[in-house]
Design an enzyme around this catalytic site. Sequence first.
Site, PDB file in Angstrom:
ATOM      1  N   GLY A   1      -3.389   8.767  -3.785  1.00  0.00           N
ATOM      2  CA  GLY A   1      -4.636   9.353  -4.280  1.00  0.00           C
ATOM      3  C   GLY A   1      -4.483  10.739  -4.876  1.00  0.00           C
ATOM      4  O   GLY A   1      -5.353  11.228  -5.583  1.00  0.00           O
TER       5      GLY A   1
ATOM      6  N   CYS B   1      -4.567  -1.703  -1.642  1.00  0.00           N
ATOM      7  CA  CYS B   1      -4.814  -0.287  -1.902  1.00  0.00           C
ATOM      8  C   CYS B   1      -5.830  -0.178  -3.033  1.00  0.00           C
ATOM      9  O   CYS B   1      -5.584  -0.685  -4.135  1.00  0.00           O
ATOM     10  CB  CYS B   1      -3.482   0.353  -2.296  1.00  0.00           C
ATOM     11  SG  CYS B   1      -3.616   2.049  -2.874  1.00  0.00           S
ATOM     12  N   ASN B   2      -6.959   0.465  -2.745  1.00  0.00           N
ATOM     13  CA  ASN B   2      -8.004   0.614  -3.773  1.00  0.00           C
ATOM     14  C   ASN B   2      -7.514   1.465  -4.938  1.00  0.00           C
ATOM     15  O   ASN B   2      -7.861   1.208  -6.095  1.00  0.00           O
ATOM     16  CB  ASN B   2      -9.240   1.285  -3.160  1.00  0.00           C
ATOM     17  CG  ASN B   2      -9.934   0.420  -2.136  1.00  0.00           C
ATOM     18  OD1 ASN B   2     -10.880  -0.269  -2.447  1.00  0.00           O
ATOM     19  ND2 ASN B   2      -9.468   0.459  -0.890  1.00  0.00           N
ATOM     20  N   THR B   3      -6.703   2.470  -4.631  1.00  0.00           N
ATOM     21  CA  THR B   3      -6.211   3.378  -5.671  1.00  0.00           C
ATOM     22  C   THR B   3      -5.290   2.635  -6.631  1.00  0.00           C
ATOM     23  O   THR B   3      -5.454   2.699  -7.851  1.00  0.00           O
ATOM     24  CB  THR B   3      -5.449   4.559  -5.020  1.00  0.00           C
ATOM     25  OG1 THR B   3      -6.258   5.121  -4.001  1.00  0.00           O
ATOM     26  CG2 THR B   3      -5.095   5.606  -6.044  1.00  0.00           C
TER      27      THR B   3
ATOM     28  N   ASP C   1       0.875  -1.172   0.000  1.00  0.00           N
ATOM     29  CA  ASP C   1       0.000   0.000   0.000  1.00  0.00           C
ATOM     30  C   ASP C   1       0.914   1.225   0.000  1.00  0.00           C
ATOM     31  O   ASP C   1       2.133   1.094   0.141  1.00  0.00           O
ATOM     32  CB  ASP C   1      -0.901  -0.017   1.257  1.00  0.00           C
ATOM     33  CG  ASP C   1      -1.862   1.171   1.301  1.00  0.00           C
ATOM     34  OD1 ASP C   1      -2.306   1.628   0.236  1.00  0.00           O
ATOM     35  OD2 ASP C   1      -2.142   1.676   2.403  1.00  0.00           O
TER      36      ASP C   1
ATOM     37  N   CYS D   1     -11.166   3.114   0.534  1.00  0.00           N
ATOM     38  CA  CYS D   1      -9.714   3.352   0.639  1.00  0.00           C
ATOM     39  C   CYS D   1      -9.294   2.611   1.894  1.00  0.00           C
ATOM     40  O   CYS D   1      -9.960   2.728   2.934  1.00  0.00           O
ATOM     41  CB  CYS D   1      -9.439   4.843   0.782  1.00  0.00           C
ATOM     42  SG  CYS D   1      -7.769   5.224   1.352  1.00  0.00           S
TER      43      CYS D   1
HETATM   44  N1  DGL Z   1      -4.779   3.208   0.947  1.00  0.00           N
HETATM   45  C1  DGL Z   1      -4.925   3.576  -0.406  1.00  0.00           C
HETATM   46  C2  DGL Z   1      -6.286   3.206  -0.983  1.00  0.00           C
HETATM   47  O1  DGL Z   1      -6.855   2.213  -0.561  1.00  0.00           O
HETATM   48  C3  DGL Z   1      -4.320   4.871  -0.900  1.00  0.00           C
HETATM   49  C4  DGL Z   1      -4.357   6.085  -0.055  1.00  0.00           C
HETATM   50  C5  DGL Z   1      -3.444   7.160  -0.623  1.00  0.00           C
HETATM   51  O2  DGL Z   1      -2.225   6.932  -0.583  1.00  0.00           O
HETATM   52  O3  DGL Z   1      -3.958   8.190  -1.103  1.00  0.00           O
HETATM   53  O4  DGL Z   1      -6.798   3.847  -1.855  1.00  0.00           O
END
Ligand code: DGL
Length: 250
Positions: free
Chosen positions: A44, A74-76, A11, A184
């Site tokens: 993000g 990490c969703n992003t 992540d 996120c």
């Molecule tokens: N934890 C990440 C996600 O799930 C990214 C957060 C970031 O670094 O902006 O999107």
Amino acid sequence: MFCNRAIGVFDSGIGGVSVLRELQRLMPNEDYIYLADEEHAPYGEKSAEEVLQYSTVNVKRLIDLGCKAIVIACNTATAVSADHLRETFSVPIFGIEPAVKPAVKNGGNILVLTTERTAAEERFKRLVTRYRSEEKARIYVAPAQKLVTFVERGECDSDEAAAYLADVFKEYSEVRFTSCVLGCTHFSFAKNAVTNALGYVPEFYDGSCGTAEHTRRFLEKNGLASSSENKGEVIYLVKNNNNRHILNNK
Ligand code: DGL
């Protein structure tokens, strides 16, 4: 057949630990290498090209360390790079997506909190479009990028974070949300802050359970799960201003 090599998890920072926990709960005998790319956080706020570049470097590093599979916690990074990473690398790669599907099943007003990058990605837009037609549910997408930084700093229960969330939710003051999708992985650590800002407790959903379950099933089916005697250790790697160091191995 079994395989005792570690599962690589990455992540931009601490958020993916929520996914790691779920993986450990389902697969306690597996070893894990958790990579936090703090040097480039928050993802993000970055362009898709940058996120793809960081994700590629992370996966390469985890493979070089001997990982048998990769979980993008990490969703992003998943929204931007999962397809490309799967085409580039031969190890199995698992991603995480905002848990819109189970939330929609429950119906009502659904608040989906994401990063800026995720909200802008086609893959995420397709996901929302797919479920928007469900009659019994209404989906509201709210990017809450700054919440990532509050979580990273351990300040998501601060007055500043509360004021920020109040501002994010301002335009929805007339809506009572049945559910909140934490789109996120950092936001899994901010449930209290979200609850306080809304003034009531919505049903929370995140994708970590689904990702861990999918990973477990795939590894078992393909003879890649660890043996039951394996100890289940975790190595944490933090990439910070070019210094890579191992935090601990417990
Ligand atoms: N934890 C990440 C996600 O799930 C990214 C957060 C970031 O670094 O902006 O999107």
